[in-house]
Design an enzyme around this catalytic site. Structure first.
Site, PDB file in Angstrom:
ATOM      1  N   SER A  22       0.853  -1.191   0.000  1.00  0.00           N
ATOM      2  CA  SER A  22       0.000   0.000   0.000  1.00  0.00           C
ATOM      3  C   SER A  22       0.892   1.247   0.000  1.00  0.00           C
ATOM      4  O   SER A  22       1.972   1.234   0.598  1.00  0.00           O
ATOM      5  CB  SER A  22      -0.874  -0.046   1.259  1.00  0.00           C
ATOM      6  OG  SER A  22      -2.005   0.749   1.134  1.00  0.00           O
ATOM      7  N   TYR A 181      -8.208  14.028   1.147  1.00  0.00           N
ATOM      8  CA  TYR A 181      -7.359  14.900   0.337  1.00  0.00           C
ATOM      9  C   TYR A 181      -8.191  15.525  -0.786  1.00  0.00           C
ATOM     10  O   TYR A 181      -9.402  15.309  -0.866  1.00  0.00           O
ATOM     11  CB  TYR A 181      -6.125  14.126  -0.146  1.00  0.00           C
ATOM     12  CG  TYR A 181      -5.251  13.733   1.035  1.00  0.00           C
ATOM     13  CD1 TYR A 181      -4.741  14.715   1.885  1.00  0.00           C
ATOM     14  CD2 TYR A 181      -4.987  12.403   1.343  1.00  0.00           C
ATOM     15  CE1 TYR A 181      -3.977  14.375   3.005  1.00  0.00           C
ATOM     16  CE2 TYR A 181      -4.227  12.055   2.460  1.00  0.00           C
ATOM     17  CZ  TYR A 181      -3.723  13.060   3.277  1.00  0.00           C
ATOM     18  OH  TYR A 181      -2.980  12.735   4.393  1.00  0.00           O
ATOM     19  N   ARG A 323       1.096  -1.245   7.155  1.00  0.00           N
ATOM     20  CA  ARG A 323       1.970  -1.363   8.328  1.00  0.00           C
ATOM     21  C   ARG A 323       2.593  -2.740   8.471  1.00  0.00           C
ATOM     22  O   ARG A 323       3.746  -2.856   8.912  1.00  0.00           O
ATOM     23  CB  ARG A 323       1.187  -0.971   9.595  1.00  0.00           C
ATOM     24  CG  ARG A 323       0.945   0.539   9.658  1.00  0.00           C
ATOM     25  CD  ARG A 323      -0.113   0.879  10.661  1.00  0.00           C
ATOM     26  NE  ARG A 323      -1.420   0.373  10.258  1.00  0.00           N
ATOM     27  CZ  ARG A 323      -2.525   0.510  10.965  1.00  0.00           C
ATOM     28  NH1 ARG A 323      -2.479   1.130  12.132  1.00  0.00           N
ATOM     29  NH2 ARG A 323      -3.677   0.057  10.523  1.00  0.00           N
TER      30      ARG A 323
HETATM   31  C1  LIG Z   1       3.511   5.401   7.304  1.00  0.00           C
HETATM   32  C2  LIG Z   1       2.225   5.419   6.533  1.00  0.00           C
HETATM   33  C3  LIG Z   1       2.100   6.251   5.426  1.00  0.00           C
HETATM   34  C4  LIG Z   1       0.928   6.250   4.649  1.00  0.00           C
HETATM   35  N1  LIG Z   1       0.874   6.997   3.501  1.00  0.00           N
HETATM   36  C5  LIG Z   1      -0.169   6.827   2.645  1.00  0.00           C
HETATM   37  C6  LIG Z   1      -0.129   7.354   1.336  1.00  0.00           C
HETATM   38  O1  LIG Z   1       0.863   7.938   0.886  1.00  0.00           O
HETATM   39  N2  LIG Z   1      -1.221   7.178   0.544  1.00  0.00           N
HETATM   40  C7  LIG Z   1      -2.317   6.472   0.971  1.00  0.00           C
HETATM   41  O2  LIG Z   1      -3.280   6.345   0.226  1.00  0.00           O
HETATM   42  N3  LIG Z   1      -2.350   5.920   2.201  1.00  0.00           N
HETATM   43  C8  LIG Z   1      -1.302   6.046   3.021  1.00  0.00           C
HETATM   44  N4  LIG Z   1      -1.291   5.396   4.221  1.00  0.00           N
HETATM   45  C9  LIG Z   1      -2.404   4.486   4.541  1.00  0.00           C
HETATM   46  C10 LIG Z   1      -2.046   3.053   4.125  1.00  0.00           C
HETATM   47  O3  LIG Z   1      -1.782   2.954   2.747  1.00  0.00           O
HETATM   48  C11 LIG Z   1      -3.177   2.081   4.518  1.00  0.00           C
HETATM   49  O4  LIG Z   1      -4.330   2.411   3.784  1.00  0.00           O
HETATM   50  C12 LIG Z   1      -3.478   2.112   6.008  1.00  0.00           C
HETATM   51  O5  LIG Z   1      -2.286   2.169   6.781  1.00  0.00           O
HETATM   52  C13 LIG Z   1      -4.275   0.887   6.447  1.00  0.00           C
HETATM   53  O6  LIG Z   1      -3.589  -0.302   6.117  1.00  0.00           O
HETATM   54  P1  LIG Z   1      -2.751  -1.155   7.228  1.00  0.00           P
HETATM   55  O7  LIG Z   1      -3.720  -1.512   8.338  1.00  0.00           O
HETATM   56  O8  LIG Z   1      -2.280  -2.355   6.450  1.00  0.00           O
HETATM   57  O9  LIG Z   1      -1.640  -0.308   7.737  1.00  0.00           O
HETATM   58  C14 LIG Z   1      -0.161   5.420   5.036  1.00  0.00           C
HETATM   59  C15 LIG Z   1      -0.043   4.613   6.176  1.00  0.00           C
HETATM   60  C16 LIG Z   1       1.134   4.586   6.910  1.00  0.00           C
HETATM   61  C17 LIG Z   1       1.237   3.663   8.091  1.00  0.00           C
END
Ligand SMILES: Cc1cc2nc3c(=O)[nH]c(=O)nc-3n(C[C@H](O)[C@H](O)[C@H](O)COP(=O)(O)O)c2cc1C
Length: 354
Positions: A22, A181, A323
């Site tokens: 992601s 956004y 994550r």
């Molecule tokens: C460090 C970090 C940076 C992120 N930056 C973005 C991003 O640039 N674009 C986006 O759409 N989501 C961003 N997210 C959200 C993740 O892509 C994801 O949708 C969210 O963390 C939930 O997934 P997870 O439970 O697997 O972490 C970010 C999340 C984290 C932890």
């Protein structure tokens, strides 16, 4: 046979499995230029066996950066800096992708580890823009309302960014329409109070995001996929919701978007989000079924069996991990072992396979 490790074909691009990294902001760029950090961060996850590696939200205009340390794709120097990274990811057998973004009223904030609040006015700050003069939260600037001409500029910036992404060697682009956004700000009645053709009815609120989808689709090679990340709901009564997302996803499909990546939230700071493993998967399933478009599921997906069940059960075509991929860049290789899938390890690592 594992469904998670079945290839996914989108247009002429084939992902080796259904696992995507992601997009994740690293707050480690200089003047929008990705650095060695990005090469190692993205590169190691490609080595780790993901099918798709999506580089972080990269701003299509400088004022569209979430933080001063975000990557950009608003000028040719950015495309040149991204090129070796896209090439390295592809050399590892993963498909390189980049997320095209504009932060709108949520621009100019500090990295989370510096507090995540709006940048103090001065050298590193800039005035944000948005659909309406409504600040995101206390302490955030009231954005300047975009004029019709400004909106055309935004559409053109996404188009140019898609062209640069191709030049850089990215095989997939994802348009960031989620998390409160700019494009989500136009979709949601909570942030869009316009009375012109870009506000009011759902048709009007969808106008800018759909114009962007069409522009990106036109600019990006026809054989390569375009994805869109949406927030399926604002989690707030009277806000953007699943019904509107289904309508929107149908329009995205007609605009040539190949997969809708289903996230949620981000429009307002006080939404009550029922966080739990796989909590956004039902959105991917509903949109896939009702809009007839391929979907991606994201959010608290951490276990191989969980990811396998999402794909095998037809809830989504792709799972995106954020994550968990930071905790374990080799998650796909480990998941393959758990699920009994026979996947190729990088040659230099073969001696560690068994
Ligand atoms: C460090 C970090 C940076 C992120 N930056 C973005 C991003 O640039 N674009 C986006 O759409 N989501 C961003 N997210 C959200 C993740 O892509 C994801 O949708 C969210 O963390 C939930 O997934 P997870 O439970 O697997 O972490 C970010 C999340 C984290 C932890």
């Amino acid at each position: 046979m594992s469904a998670l490790f079945t290839p996914l074909r989108l247009r002429e691009t084939t992902l080796r499995n259904r696992i995507a990294v992601s997009p994740m902001c690293q707050y480690s760029a200089r003047e929008g230029l990705p650095t060695e950090w990005h090469l190692v961060h993205l590169g190691s996850r490609a080595v780790g066996g993901a099918g798709l590696v999506i580089a972080e939200a990269s701003a299509v205009l400088p004022e569209g950066r979430i933080s001063p340390d975000d990557t950009g794709i608003w000028c040719d120097a950015h495309a040149e800096a991204w090129a070796p990274m896209a090439r390295f990811i592809a050399e590892q057998g993963a498909v390189p992708a980049i997320q095209l973004a504009h932060a709108g009223r949520k621009a100019a904030t500090e990295a989370p580890w510096r507090g995540g609040r709006p940048v103090a006015e001065g050298g590193r700050s800039w005035p944000p823009v948005g659909p309406s003069p409504l600040a995101f939260a206390e302490g955030y600037s009231v954005p300047r309302e975009l004029s019709t001409d400004d909106i055309r500029t935004v559409v053109g910036a996404f188009r140019d960014a898609a062209r640069r992404a191709e030049q850089a060697g990215f095989e997939v682009v994802e348009i960031h329409m989620a998390h409160g956004y700019l494009l989500h700000q136009f979709l949601s009645p909570l942030s869009n109070r316009r009375r012109d053709e870009y506000g009011g009815s759902i048709e009007n609120r969808m106008r800018l995001p759909l114009d962007v989808a069409h522009a990106v689709r036109e600019a990006f090679p026809v054989e390569r996929p375009v994805l869109a990340r949406i927030s399926a709901t604002d989690w707030v009564e009277g806000g953007w919701d699943l019904e509107q997302s289904v309508t929107f996803a149908r329009e995205l499909r007609k605009a040539g978007v190949d997969l809708v990546d289903c996230s949620s939230g981000g429009t307002v700071p006080d939404a009550k989000v029922p966080l739990a493993p796989g909590y956004q998967v039902p959105f991917a399933a509903a949109i896939r079924e009702r809009a007839g478009v391929a979907t991606g599921a994201v959010g608290m997906i951490t276990e191989p069996a969980q990811a396998e069940a999402i794909v095998a059960g037809g809830q989504a075509d792709l799972v995106l991990l954020a994550r968990e991929m930071l905790r374990d860049p080799y998650w796909p290789l480990h998941a393959a072992r758990v699920l009994g899938a026979d996947v190729r390890w990088p040659d230099p690592y073969l001696r560690a396979r068994s």
